[in-house]
Write a protein that holds these residues in place. Structure first.
Motif, PDB file in Angstrom:
ATOM      1  N   ILE A 217       0.836  -1.213   0.000  1.00 52.90           N
ATOM      2  CA  ILE A 217       0.000   0.000   0.000  1.00 52.90           C
ATOM      3  C   ILE A 217       0.864   1.254   0.000  1.00 52.90           C
ATOM      4  O   ILE A 217       1.778   1.395   0.819  1.00 52.90           O
ATOM      5  CB  ILE A 217      -0.927   0.020   1.230  1.00 52.90           C
ATOM      6  CG1 ILE A 217      -1.817  -1.217   1.250  1.00 52.90           C
ATOM      7  CG2 ILE A 217      -1.768   1.299   1.250  1.00 52.90           C
ATOM      8  CD1 ILE A 217      -2.580  -1.386   2.551  1.00 52.90           C
ATOM      9  N   ASP A 240      -2.837   6.226  -9.989  1.00 55.86           N
ATOM     10  CA  ASP A 240      -2.989   4.813  -9.675  1.00 55.86           C
ATOM     11  C   ASP A 240      -2.146   3.956 -10.627  1.00 55.86           C
ATOM     12  O   ASP A 240      -1.427   3.039 -10.197  1.00 55.86           O
ATOM     13  CB  ASP A 240      -4.465   4.429  -9.775  1.00 55.86           C
ATOM     14  CG  ASP A 240      -4.746   3.024  -9.285  1.00 55.86           C
ATOM     15  OD1 ASP A 240      -4.615   2.790  -8.072  1.00 55.86           O
ATOM     16  OD2 ASP A 240      -5.084   2.156 -10.117  1.00 55.86           O
ATOM     17  N   LYS A 244       1.291   1.905  -9.387  1.00 59.63           N
ATOM     18  CA  LYS A 244       1.239   0.453  -9.514  1.00 59.63           C
ATOM     19  C   LYS A 244       2.360  -0.057 -10.414  1.00 59.63           C
ATOM     20  O   LYS A 244       2.892  -1.147 -10.201  1.00 59.63           O
ATOM     21  CB  LYS A 244      -0.133   0.011 -10.028  1.00 59.63           C
ATOM     22  CG  LYS A 244      -1.208   0.087  -8.946  1.00 59.63           C
ATOM     23  CD  LYS A 244      -2.582  -0.322  -9.436  1.00 59.63           C
ATOM     24  CE  LYS A 244      -3.593  -0.306  -8.282  1.00 59.63           C
ATOM     25  NZ  LYS A 244      -4.972  -0.596  -8.737  1.00 59.63           N
ATOM     26  N   PHE A 250      -1.928  -1.175  -4.051  1.00 62.48           N
ATOM     27  CA  PHE A 250      -3.030  -0.294  -3.684  1.00 62.48           C
ATOM     28  C   PHE A 250      -2.481   1.113  -3.463  1.00 62.48           C
ATOM     29  O   PHE A 250      -1.402   1.285  -2.882  1.00 62.48           O
ATOM     30  CB  PHE A 250      -3.728  -0.784  -2.417  1.00 62.48           C
ATOM     31  CG  PHE A 250      -4.180  -2.211  -2.485  1.00 62.48           C
ATOM     32  CD1 PHE A 250      -5.342  -2.545  -3.158  1.00 62.48           C
ATOM     33  CD2 PHE A 250      -3.432  -3.218  -1.893  1.00 62.48           C
ATOM     34  CE1 PHE A 250      -5.760  -3.869  -3.225  1.00 62.48           C
ATOM     35  CE2 PHE A 250      -3.841  -4.537  -1.960  1.00 62.48           C
ATOM     36  CZ  PHE A 250      -5.003  -4.875  -2.635  1.00 62.48           C
ATOM     37  N   THR A 252      -3.564   4.837  -1.865  1.00 59.47           N
ATOM     38  CA  THR A 252      -4.551   5.515  -1.028  1.00 59.47           C
ATOM     39  C   THR A 252      -4.120   6.948  -0.742  1.00 59.47           C
ATOM     40  O   THR A 252      -2.934   7.261  -0.772  1.00 59.47           O
ATOM     41  CB  THR A 252      -4.746   4.787   0.311  1.00 59.47           C
ATOM     42  OG1 THR A 252      -3.553   4.928   1.103  1.00 59.47           O
ATOM     43  CG2 THR A 252      -5.019   3.315   0.096  1.00 59.47           C
TER      44      THR A 252
END
Length: 267
Positions: A217, A240, A244, A250, A252
């Motif tokens: 994360i 995002d 990635k 993930f 956030t």
């Protein structure tokens, strides 16, 4: 008020002495370097430590501000990740980091014939849990702004008055501070964090950014005054995708925004 504060800071340095200023690239150490240069001329030397957890952006800023001040500037290099006490990233990571920095600065002072080593710690820093400050004290590093009772707002006013480009620069810390206590510090994590923060800044135009690495994360913190910029759906899709690609599963955004010391553990 500002001119008087700088006069006090300039007068703090003993006449005829030679001093090493630990220049990080932030506004606090920049103002101390400015005062040292005004007080001692060529007997003031700024040193920036490139210890492999310093972002390239910070190193570039340190070089730039040294040029603005006109102070002699040296960059010393060593690798914090060769220190197992630092790498294990317990609650004393900053202590081990600053102990090593203090030892290197002391060595440079000896080579330069400098009687003093100083940093940019100010009175506002003393309100946080900062074992690194204790480590620097133990290695003989002095903090003129603490001794004179000077805080952050006053420092920024001085920097602005004397035309330093870092006068409104957001505070920063080494990249290892983005890794939660107890998770090992690695080169891979540091580079991933640095690249992620560059991406966040470039996509959203924000200035105060931390990308906290929680394994799979990425938890992104930005200044509360900049949170509104983060909610553009198209930009979020790009963010995002980019993070990635760096290896996070993930991505956030911390709704409470950036706050210094969120990953610190106080015993």
């Amino acid at each position: 008020m500002t001119a008087t504060s700088l006069d006090r800071l300039v007068s703090w340095f003993p006449a005829g002495s030679r001093v090493i200023v630990a220049l990080s690239g932030g506004v606090d150490s920049a103002v101390v370097a400015l005062a040292a240069k005004k007080a001692l001329g060529d007997n003031a030397i700024a040193i920036t430590a490139d210890y492999k957890t310093l972002a390239d952006e910070e190193l570039a800023t340190a070089r730039k501000v040294a040029q603005e001040i006109g102070i002699r500037h040296l960059v010393i290099e060593y690798d914090e990740l060769e220190n197992p006490e630092f790498v294990k990233n317990d609650g004393m990571r900053c202590y081990h980091c600053r102990t090593e920095l203090g030892q290197h600065l002391a060595g440079e002072a000896k080579k330069a014939g400098a009687q003093l080593v100083v940093d940019g710690t100010n009175i506002d820093d003393l309100s946080d849990y900062r074992p690194g400050i204790r480590a620097l004290r133990e290695n003989g590093v002095k903090s003129p702004m603490v001794e004179l009772g000077i805080g952050k707002a006053e420092i920024r006013r001085m920097a602005k008055e004397f035309g330093l480009s870092v006068y409104d620069k957001p505070s920063n810390a080494c990249l290892a501070s983005r890794i939660p206590v107890g998770m090992e510090v690695t080169y891979e994590k540091l580079r991933k964090i640095e690249s992620s923060e560059i991406i966040v800044k470039s996509i959203f135009g924000v200035r105060q950014v931390r990308v906290r690495d929680h394994g799979e994360i990425a938890r992104i913190e930005v200044g509360r005054d900049e949170l509104g910029r983060m909610f553009d759906p198209e930009k979020l899709d790009l963010l995002d995708k980019k993070l990635k690609e760096l290896g996070f599963r993930f991505v956030t955004i911390d709704a409470s925004g950036y706050k210094s010391g969120k990953l610190a553990v106080v015993d």
